[in-house]
Design a protein around this motif. Structure first.
Motif, PDB file in Angstrom:
ATOM      1  N   GLN A 150       0.065   3.702  -9.401  1.00  0.00           N
ATOM      2  CA  GLN A 150       1.349   2.870  -9.547  1.00  0.00           C
ATOM      3  C   GLN A 150       2.645   3.921  -9.795  1.00  0.00           C
ATOM      4  O   GLN A 150       3.743   3.875  -9.383  1.00  0.00           O
ATOM      5  CB  GLN A 150       1.340   1.601 -10.528  1.00  0.00           C
ATOM      6  N   ASP A 158      -2.685  -3.355  -1.083  1.00  0.00           N
ATOM      7  CA  ASP A 158      -2.692  -2.612  -2.745  1.00  0.00           C
ATOM      8  C   ASP A 158      -3.538  -1.352  -2.664  1.00  0.00           C
ATOM      9  O   ASP A 158      -4.232  -1.105  -3.845  1.00  0.00           O
ATOM     10  CB  ASP A 158      -3.091  -3.675  -3.749  1.00  0.00           C
ATOM     11  N   CYS A 159      -3.581  -0.433  -1.821  1.00  0.00           N
ATOM     12  CA  CYS A 159      -4.046   0.559  -1.798  1.00  0.00           C
ATOM     13  C   CYS A 159      -3.230   1.658  -2.073  1.00  0.00           C
ATOM     14  O   CYS A 159      -2.103   1.916  -2.009  1.00  0.00           O
ATOM     15  CB  CYS A 159      -4.912   0.828  -0.478  1.00  0.00           C
ATOM     16  N   ASN A 205      -9.385  -3.550   0.261  1.00  0.00           N
ATOM     17  CA  ASN A 205      -8.271  -3.850  -0.658  1.00  0.00           C
ATOM     18  C   ASN A 205      -8.309  -3.162  -1.827  1.00  0.00           C
ATOM     19  O   ASN A 205      -9.435  -3.144  -2.466  1.00  0.00           O
ATOM     20  CB  ASN A 205      -8.134  -5.258  -0.789  1.00  0.00           C
ATOM     21  N   SER A 206      -7.380  -2.796  -2.579  1.00  0.00           N
ATOM     22  CA  SER A 206      -7.386  -2.294  -3.743  1.00  0.00           C
ATOM     23  C   SER A 206      -8.046  -1.040  -4.265  1.00  0.00           C
ATOM     24  O   SER A 206      -8.644  -0.873  -5.349  1.00  0.00           O
ATOM     25  CB  SER A 206      -7.568  -3.456  -4.864  1.00  0.00           C
ATOM     26  N   CYS A 207      -8.104  -0.360  -3.336  1.00  0.00           N
ATOM     27  CA  CYS A 207      -8.747   1.265  -3.249  1.00  0.00           C
ATOM     28  C   CYS A 207      -7.997   2.077  -3.449  1.00  0.00           C
ATOM     29  O   CYS A 207      -6.700   2.156  -3.385  1.00  0.00           O
ATOM     30  CB  CYS A 207      -9.488   1.400  -2.072  1.00  0.00           C
ATOM     31  N   GLY A 257     -11.772  -2.169  -3.894  1.00  0.00           N
ATOM     32  CA  GLY A 257     -11.939  -1.890  -5.276  1.00  0.00           C
ATOM     33  C   GLY A 257     -12.645  -0.633  -5.650  1.00  0.00           C
ATOM     34  O   GLY A 257     -12.802  -0.374  -6.698  1.00  0.00           O
ATOM     35  N   ARG A 277      -5.369   2.885 -11.960  1.00  0.00           N
ATOM     36  CA  ARG A 277      -4.427   2.153 -11.266  1.00  0.00           C
ATOM     37  C   ARG A 277      -3.153   2.400 -11.776  1.00  0.00           C
ATOM     38  O   ARG A 277      -2.354   2.214 -10.955  1.00  0.00           O
ATOM     39  CB  ARG A 277      -4.838   0.640 -11.564  1.00  0.00           C
ATOM     40  N   THR A 331       0.774  -1.235   0.078  1.00  0.00           N
ATOM     41  CA  THR A 331      -0.061  -0.032   0.050  1.00  0.00           C
ATOM     42  C   THR A 331       0.751   1.405   0.078  1.00  0.00           C
ATOM     43  O   THR A 331       1.894   1.365   0.664  1.00  0.00           O
ATOM     44  CB  THR A 331      -0.852   0.079   1.042  1.00  0.00           C
TER      45      THR A 331
END
Length: 649
Positions: free
Chosen positions: A177, A113-114, A129-131, A147, A173, A96
């Protein structure tokens, strides 16, 4: 060099030492206090403060990044459950990224994975997760589902807002990154530990990123603005001006955009840019509650080609290239997408009608009815539609799908514009709902005004349920309303469809909209939206909203002394409300006035001054041309304390 451990802010309380994994990179200028557990390959940049001196412990999962200036702290009370089923004040998951100047204040859970954007704040919340949470956001007292994407500047403080957030896209996304990795290779001097897989942590620069995303693309920038505005509950508008008008700052308002889905809004913007090619066009963000603009941005100039906004939202868009004609013109046919809409309506047993408007009428949303198309098959209806389009060449034309059984519209789609281009907006196509029947029509249904659309949308955003009440003129005067079943609509479009059908069935009645908080079992709003003989709903209707104590307050925006009442009448009403007396209105024509024979016009039900003033003015307006007087009654001693004529013919 290990990070220095700063003196705790509560020296009388012994604190545990931080536990830092040997592969973690923690800068020497980091302030690390208390029971902080730093995982493998964590990167902590200079100027970061992580203090577990009140709330504790903290967990920072492996592979996570904390950039310059991040603050992590926690309240002494309040815990979240970590992935290891233990209690933590702050849990930050694996891989994260917490970017520059962000504040994470426990109790907080941030999943794996935020991405947390610059200067954003998260407090007493749970992020799945993944926000992706963009810049300058506030997340408080909510749980963000996994998400989800939170646009820059968003303030998410209730669960309805959190549940309505859009899903993360691939382009977002990639951007996250890029931002999370851009500063890490140079964040630490050579005397700090470096992991063996540091090269793997280095992400591509902007120029190396796929061509599907460009932060500098005008279309992408407009799409981002639109998504951010819609996510915060704002409305979208546009204005245009030719070079002369632009120099004089004389902007002209374009057709109203009532859609709330980003794809549909972008399609409407695309059409606006095409209609005003060679002119300046600017995007307007509107806060309908505060009645003010929150954004003005020029998105097209005379020398620009119209930006291609297709595909920038959640919905794809392709303008049909259909040509229309009659026997006297080049033959053409309705575009296949329009044919599909017609087919869907006919298969449901509905009928197709048309409406048309010139440019001036279109701007005012004053459509003219062209009548029903008489064909019963798709081909027959299509042929009639082609003839109608030819007959109204140079005008806007839209088709209306009508469910004749429930007397409501199930489709609205613009199929012709003055420049000859056919447009079928995303979000206006017929689509089967989750119940296996019904269609989603756009919010811009003609019986409902724009402000009322916003009212419905705001009620749904708050988790309220929509209700309706009706009363004939006699019952209205006695404040005797009949309730209709609550509408359990899942979207504003469904509510508008049901509302339009109800208004058609009760054209001769008064109709008012009710907002109901089903959890607290109380009303949060009352608004009269239709009166006998009135065409369509009005945004100028009397509105009463309710505070947490259940007392009504007016939302009409009227001044303290209602416009139709004189100061003396307004003072009488205020004094009666403050004293808790009952307020009744009576009326009489000239003959009855001479013999002092009054009839009851209605009872004022509002519990505060502004609401009472609004109701008195509304009831008095129903008896224009008659004498009207207010009567104040002390119900305890059952005697009248005020009689005052407030209106004369």
């Amino acid at each position: 060099m290990a990070a220095s451990v700063a003196a705790p802010t509560m020296p009388s309380r012994p604190l545990a030492e931080p536990k830092i994994h040997t592969t973690a990179h923690v800068h020497s200028f980091t302030n690390l206090v208390g029971d902080v557990r730093v995982g493998e390959n964590v990167l902590v940049a200079p100027g970061t403060s992580i203090r577990a001196d009140e709330g504790m412990p903290f967990n920072i999962g492996h592979g996570s990044h904390l950039q310059d200036g991040v603050v992590v702290h926690g309240l002494e009370k309040g815990r979240v459950l970590g992935d290891d089923d233990r209690e933590y004040s702050v849990w930050i998951g694996n891989n994260t990224s917490i970017t520059h100047m962000a504040l994470i204040h426990g109790p907080v859970y941030v999943g794996d994975d935020c991405f947390i954007g610059f200067r954003s704040t998260i407090f007493n919340a749970r992020v799945g997760n993944s926000c992706i949470i963009m810049m300058h956001c506030l997340i408080q007292d909510v749980e963000i589902p996994p998400g989800k994407f939170v646009p820059s500047g968003s303030i998410i403080t209730n669960q309805q807002q959190a549940d309505a957030l859009p899903n993360v896209k691939d382009s977002e996304r990639q951007f996250a990154q890029h931002v999370s990795g851009m500063s890490m290779p140079t964040a630490f001097p050579s005397n700090h530990r470096t992991s063996s897989n540091q090269q793997a942590c280095t992400l591509p620069t902007k120029n190396d990123m796929p061509n599907t995303y460009s932060a500098n693309s005008p279309a992408a920038e407009v799409a981002n603005h639109v998504r951010q505005l819609l996510a915060q509950g704002y409305r979208i508008g546009t204005e245009h001006a030719n070079p002369r008008q632009f120099r004089a700052a004389a902007w002209q308002t374009c057709a109203q955009i009532n859609e709330t889905h980003d794809g549909a809004v972008l399609n409407a913007l695309q059409s606006c840019l095409a209609d005003h090619s060679g002119e300046y066009v600017r995007l307007i963000g509107i806060d309908t509650q505060a009645k003010k603009r929150v954004l003005e941005k020029i998105i097209q100039r005379p020398d620009d080609q119209p930006a291609q906004l297709s595909g920038q939202g959640n919905s794809s868009y392709s303008a049909p290239n259909a040509t229309y004609g009659s026997s006297n013109a080049a033959s053409g046919s309705v575009d296949s997408s329009v044919s599909g809409q017609i087919r869907a309506v006919l298969n449901r047993g509905g009928r197709i009608s048309i409406e048309y408007a010139n440019a001036r009428q279109f701007k005012a949303a004053a459509w003219q009815t062209g009548g029903f198309l008489q064909g019963s098959s798709e081909s027959a209806v299509t042929n009639e539609l082609n003839q109608a389009l030819a007959a109204h060449a140079g005008n806007y034309v839209r088709i209306i799908g009508v469910d004749t059984k429930v007397k409501q519209r199930i489709l609205e789609a613009i199929v012709q514009r003055p420049n000859g281009k056919a447009v079928v907006s995303a979000g206006q196509t017929a689509s089967t709902n989750g119940n296996g029947g019904g269609y989603n029509a756009p919010i811009s249904a003609p019986a409902v005004g724009g402000d009322l659309n916003s009212t419905i949308q705001n009620l749904l955003n708050q988790g309220a349920t929509i209700g309706l009440e009706y009363a004939g003129p006699r019952h209205f005067r006695a404040s005797s309303w009949t309730s209709a079943p609550l509408m359990h609509a899942r979207s504003a479009s469904e509510a508008v469809n049901a509302l339009n059908g109800f208004l058609a069935d009760h054209a001769g009645d008064y109709v008012r909209l009710i907002g109901v908080d089903t959890r607290a079992k109380k009303r949060v709003m009352e608004q009269i939206i239709h009166r006998p003989g009135q065409k369509g709903a009005t945004a100028a209707a009397t509105t009463a909203s309710y505070s947490s104590n259940g007392k009504a307050s007016s939302n009409s925006g009227a001044p303290a002394a209602a416009a139709g009442l004189n100061a003396e009448a307004a003072n009488h009403i205020r004094n009666l409300v403050r004293s808790g007396h009952k307020i009744t209105l009576e009326y009489a024509d000239k003959r009855r006035f001479r013999i002092n024979s009054w009839q009851t016009a209605g009872v004022v039900q509002a519990g505060n001054e502004s609401g009472a003033l609004a109701q008195v003015e509304s009831i008095a307006a129903e008896y224009a041309g008659a004498y009207v007087r207010i009567v104040g009654t002390d119900t305890r001693v059952k005697s009248r304390v005020v009689e005052a004529v407030i209106q004369k013919p």
